[in-house]
Design a protein around this motif. Structure first.
Motif, short mmCIF file in Angstrom:
data_model
loop_
_atom_site.label_atom_id
_atom_site.label_comp_id
_atom_site.label_asym_id
_atom_site.label_seq_id
_atom_site.Cartn_x
_atom_site.Cartn_y
_atom_site.Cartn_z
N ASP A 18 0.84 -1.20 0.00
CA ASP A 18 0.00 0.00 0.00
C ASP A 18 0.87 1.25 0.00
O ASP A 18 0.61 2.21 -0.74
N ASN A 19 1.92 1.24 0.84
CA ASN A 19 2.82 2.39 0.90
C ASN A 19 3.67 2.51 -0.36
O ASN A 19 3.99 3.62 -0.79
N LEU A 20 4.01 1.37 -0.94
CA LEU A 20 4.76 1.39 -2.21
C LEU A 20 3.92 2.03 -3.31
O LEU A 20 4.42 2.83 -4.12
N GLU A 21 2.63 1.71 -3.33
CA GLU A 21 1.73 2.30 -4.32
C GLU A 21 1.64 3.82 -4.14
O GLU A 21 1.67 4.57 -5.12
N GLN A 22 1.54 4.27 -2.90
CA GLN A 22 1.51 5.72 -2.63
C GLN A 22 2.83 6.37 -3.04
O GLN A 22 2.86 7.50 -3.52
N TRP A 23 3.93 5.64 -2.83
CA TRP A 23 5.25 6.14 -3.22
C TRP A 23 5.30 6.40 -4.72
O TRP A 23 5.77 7.45 -5.18
N PHE A 24 4.78 5.45 -5.51
CA PHE A 24 4.77 5.60 -6.97
C PHE A 24 3.84 6.73 -7.41
O PHE A 24 4.11 7.42 -8.41
N GLU A 25 2.75 6.92 -6.69
CA GLU A 25 1.83 8.00 -7.02
C GLU A 25 2.46 9.37 -6.82
O GLU A 25 2.17 10.31 -7.56
N GLU A 26 3.33 9.48 -5.81
CA GLU A 26 3.97 10.76 -5.53
C GLU A 26 5.26 10.95 -6.32
O GLU A 26 5.57 12.06 -6.75
N TYR A 27 6.01 9.88 -6.50
CA TYR A 27 7.28 9.96 -7.22
C TYR A 27 7.17 9.11 -8.49
O TYR A 27 7.36 7.90 -8.46
N HIS A 28 6.90 9.78 -9.60
CA HIS A 28 6.63 9.05 -10.85
C HIS A 28 7.89 8.46 -11.46
O HIS A 28 7.87 7.34 -11.97
N ASN A 29 8.99 9.19 -11.43
CA ASN A 29 10.24 8.70 -12.01
C ASN A 29 11.09 8.02 -10.94
O ASN A 29 12.16 8.49 -10.56
N THR A 30 10.57 6.92 -10.43
CA THR A 30 11.25 6.23 -9.34
C THR A 30 11.05 4.73 -9.50
O THR A 30 10.41 4.27 -10.44
N SER A 31 11.60 3.97 -8.57
CA SER A 31 11.49 2.51 -8.63
C SER A 31 11.33 1.96 -7.22
O SER A 31 11.47 2.68 -6.22
N GLU A 32 11.10 0.65 -7.13
CA GLU A 32 10.98 0.02 -5.82
C GLU A 32 12.31 0.07 -5.08
O GLU A 32 12.33 0.10 -3.85
N ILE A 33 13.41 0.11 -5.82
CA ILE A 33 14.72 0.21 -5.19
C ILE A 33 14.83 1.51 -4.39
O ILE A 33 15.33 1.52 -3.27
N ASP A 34 14.35 2.61 -4.97
CA ASP A 34 14.38 3.90 -4.27
C ASP A 34 13.54 3.84 -3.00
O ASP A 34 13.91 4.39 -1.96
#
Length: 232
Positions: A18-34
């Motif tokens: 759930d938090n990973l999904e929110q992370w992607f929503e806020e940071y578009h040019n990012t990855s799970e590694i970040d």
């Protein structure tokens, strides 16, 4: 995005995606590694590398100045004329304090912050309908002033542990929960293991908590050996 800080492994694991999904929503040019690297930075301060076990262990502690009036001699002390942020209480600004460094558990530190906030509420009151303890745990004017003697809060250092305090301190009340703290001490090693496992899955183990803390521990040992060599 401010990553949530979890005190139990079960909560961390269940909210991971759930938090990973929110992370992607806020940071578009990012990855799970970040995302994982950010999690590693968040939890690594509460762990240390154990050479004997070649593994991580919990170390939820903080170094703090314990200030006091010099009524008698104590070993390992220095003068403390500007603790914390260089500010002094008006009532004691002309008195020379002394201090010694102490390492206290995060449970003890949290109780100290809780006491400070509650003393502030006792003095000035609180609008309970829209305010609670968590609204004040990072208020410089509340937590930094020194009240005679006691622990001297360094506001800059304090910033690093605010996520833990937000998760641990109650919204209302006078005491912290020892059982929750014990669960965190047990869980933080498991949380680190999950973060490292996922970093290994994406072939990025060099940024793992284990690798980071092992490298820091080896560096400290090397520096210690060099110091002893110079002294001898």
């Amino acid at each position: 995005m401010e990553l949530p800080f979890y005190l139990s492994y079960k909560e961390f694991e269940s909210h991971y995606y759930d938090n990973l999904e929110q992370w992607f929503e806020e940071y578009h040019n990012t990855s799970e590694i970040d995302y994982l690297k950010a999690l590693a930075d968040l939890y690594s301060p509460y762990l240390y590398y154990n050479f004997a076990k070649d593994g991580l262990q919990a170390d939820a502690s903080i170094e703090i100045k314990d200030c006091f009036f010099p009524y008698y001699d104590r070993m390992g002390i220095s003068f403390c004329t500007s603790c914390g942020n260089g500010k002094q209480s008006r009532n004691i600004k002309n008195m020379n304090h002394m201090f010694e460094w102490k390492t206290v558990t995060m449970m003890e530190y949290a109780q100290h912050i809780l006491d400070k906030v509650n003393r502030f509420f006792s003095k000035y009151g609180m609008a309970k309908e829209n305010e609670n303890i968590l609204d004040y745990i990072n208020n410089d004017a509340v937590i930094s002033p020194r009240e005679g003697a006691g622990y001297c809060i360094n506001y800059t250092q304090h910033q690093a542990v605010v996520p833990f305090l937000k998760a641990y301190l109650p919204c209302y009340g006078q005491t912290i929960d020892i059982a929750v703290y014990r669960d965190f001490i047990f869980s933080v090693v498991q949380i680190a293991a999950l973060i490292d496992h996922k970093l290994k899955e994406v072939q990025n183990f060099e940024h793992s908590i284990h690798a980071k803390l092992r490298s820091e521990a080896k560096f400290k040992v090397q520096m210690s050996h060099q110091f002893l060599t110079i002294c001898n």
